[in-house]
Design an enzyme around this catalytic site. Sequence first.
Site, PDB file in Angstrom:
ATOM      1  CG  ASP A   7      -0.381   0.279   2.517  1.00 61.12           C
ATOM      2  OD1 ASP A   7       0.870   0.421   2.599  1.00 61.12           O
ATOM      3  OD2 ASP A   7      -1.135   0.391   3.496  1.00 61.12           O
ATOM      4  CG  HIS A   8      -0.815   4.772   1.324  1.00 60.55           C
ATOM      5  ND1 HIS A   8      -1.845   3.849   1.355  1.00 60.55           N
ATOM      6  CD2 HIS A   8      -0.906   5.476   2.481  1.00 60.55           C
ATOM      7  CE1 HIS A   8      -2.533   4.006   2.470  1.00 60.55           C
ATOM      8  NE2 HIS A   8      -1.982   4.981   3.175  1.00 60.55           N
ATOM      9  N   GLY A  65       2.656   0.174   6.013  1.00 59.45           N
ATOM     10  CA  GLY A  65       3.357   1.056   6.940  1.00 59.45           C
ATOM     11  C   GLY A  65       4.042   0.292   8.055  1.00 59.45           C
ATOM     12  N   GLY A  67       3.782  -3.296   8.247  1.00 62.33           N
ATOM     13  CA  GLY A  67       3.940  -4.715   7.883  1.00 62.33           C
ATOM     14  C   GLY A  67       2.859  -5.582   8.511  1.00 62.33           C
ATOM     15  CB  ILE A  68       0.997  -5.258  11.623  1.00 62.65           C
ATOM     16  CG1 ILE A  68       2.314  -5.377  12.393  1.00 62.65           C
ATOM     17  CG2 ILE A  68      -0.111  -6.008  12.366  1.00 62.65           C
ATOM     18  CD1 ILE A  68       2.319  -4.647  13.726  1.00 62.65           C
ATOM     19  N   GLY A  69      -0.696  -4.816   9.037  1.00 60.20           N
ATOM     20  CA  GLY A  69      -2.010  -4.865   8.384  1.00 60.20           C
ATOM     21  C   GLY A  69      -2.002  -5.783   7.182  1.00 60.20           C
ATOM     22  CG  HIS A  97      11.158 -23.532  13.322  1.00 63.94           C
ATOM     23  ND1 HIS A  97      11.379 -23.291  14.659  1.00 63.94           N
ATOM     24  CD2 HIS A  97      12.272 -24.183  12.871  1.00 63.94           C
ATOM     25  CE1 HIS A  97      12.556 -23.794  15.007  1.00 63.94           C
ATOM     26  NE2 HIS A  97      13.126 -24.326  13.942  1.00 63.94           N
ATOM     27  NE  ARG A 131      11.136 -29.595  16.733  1.00 61.99           N
ATOM     28  CZ  ARG A 131      12.350 -29.274  16.280  1.00 61.99           C
ATOM     29  NH1 ARG A 131      12.979 -30.099  15.459  1.00 61.99           N
ATOM     30  NH2 ARG A 131      12.938 -28.152  16.652  1.00 61.99           N
ATOM     31  CG  HIS A 132       9.622 -27.365  12.431  1.00 60.02           C
ATOM     32  ND1 HIS A 132       9.292 -26.748  13.613  1.00 60.02           N
ATOM     33  CD2 HIS A 132      10.947 -27.659  12.500  1.00 60.02           C
ATOM     34  CE1 HIS A 132      10.375 -26.644  14.378  1.00 60.02           C
ATOM     35  NE2 HIS A 132      11.383 -27.201  13.722  1.00 60.02           N
TER      36      HIS A 132
HETATM   37  C1  RB5 Z   1      -1.625   3.227   6.074  1.00 64.80           C
HETATM   38  O1  RB5 Z   1      -1.627   4.521   6.551  1.00 64.80           O
HETATM   39  C2  RB5 Z   1      -1.276   2.261   7.180  1.00 64.80           C
HETATM   40  O2  RB5 Z   1      -2.319   2.164   8.086  1.00 64.80           O
HETATM   41  C3  RB5 Z   1      -0.950   0.907   6.594  1.00 64.80           C
HETATM   42  O3  RB5 Z   1       0.099   1.040   5.696  1.00 64.80           O
HETATM   43  C4  RB5 Z   1      -0.478  -0.168   7.552  1.00 64.80           C
HETATM   44  O4  RB5 Z   1       0.517   0.312   8.394  1.00 64.80           O
HETATM   45  C5  RB5 Z   1      -1.506  -0.879   8.277  1.00 64.80           C
HETATM   46  O5  RB5 Z   1      -1.210  -1.854   8.989  1.00 64.80           O
END
Ligand code: RB5
Length: 146
Positions: A7-8, A65, A67-69, A97, A131-132
């Site tokens: 994303d951006h 931003g 990496g989590i979303g 693993h 095992r993995h």
């Molecule tokens: C975008 O502003 C931001 O929310 C997105 O890139 C990300 O960090 C979400 O997890």
Amino acid sequence: MIALACDHGGFQLKEEVKKHLDELGLPYEDFGCHDGEACDYPDMAKLACDAVVDGRCDRALLFCGTGIGISMAANKIKGIRAAACSDWFSAKYTRAHNDANALCLGGRVVGAGLAIELVDIFLNTPFEGGRHSRRVEKLAALENLR
Ligand code: RB5
């Protein structure tokens, strides 16, 4: 073939990683975004992860931003095992693993130098199996409960 998407929030980092893949001569397909315009990470994750699931690509490198979303989105897609990483140990062992097939990086978390190291570790570390394998099979079984 490596699938790329962002994303951006991850656009600039994706561009840096592309330069690195070019230097290594590693083929990739960039599913966007292509200009840093605001877009939604679930849409972008789906484009790249579908290519992994249907075999057009072997692995995905995903960027937002944090990496989590984008990792949350990717892990909703059946067949994807995505890990958001910002340290080498996690990048190595999510391959060894978890047999992770998508690495997620935060453009607002890691710099290009570290991101490139993490990409190299992720692409070059084999799954240990043993095992993995049983545990990864159980991950797939959880998907079928949805
Ligand atoms: C975008 O502003 C931001 O929310 C997105 O890139 C990300 O960090 C979400 O997890």
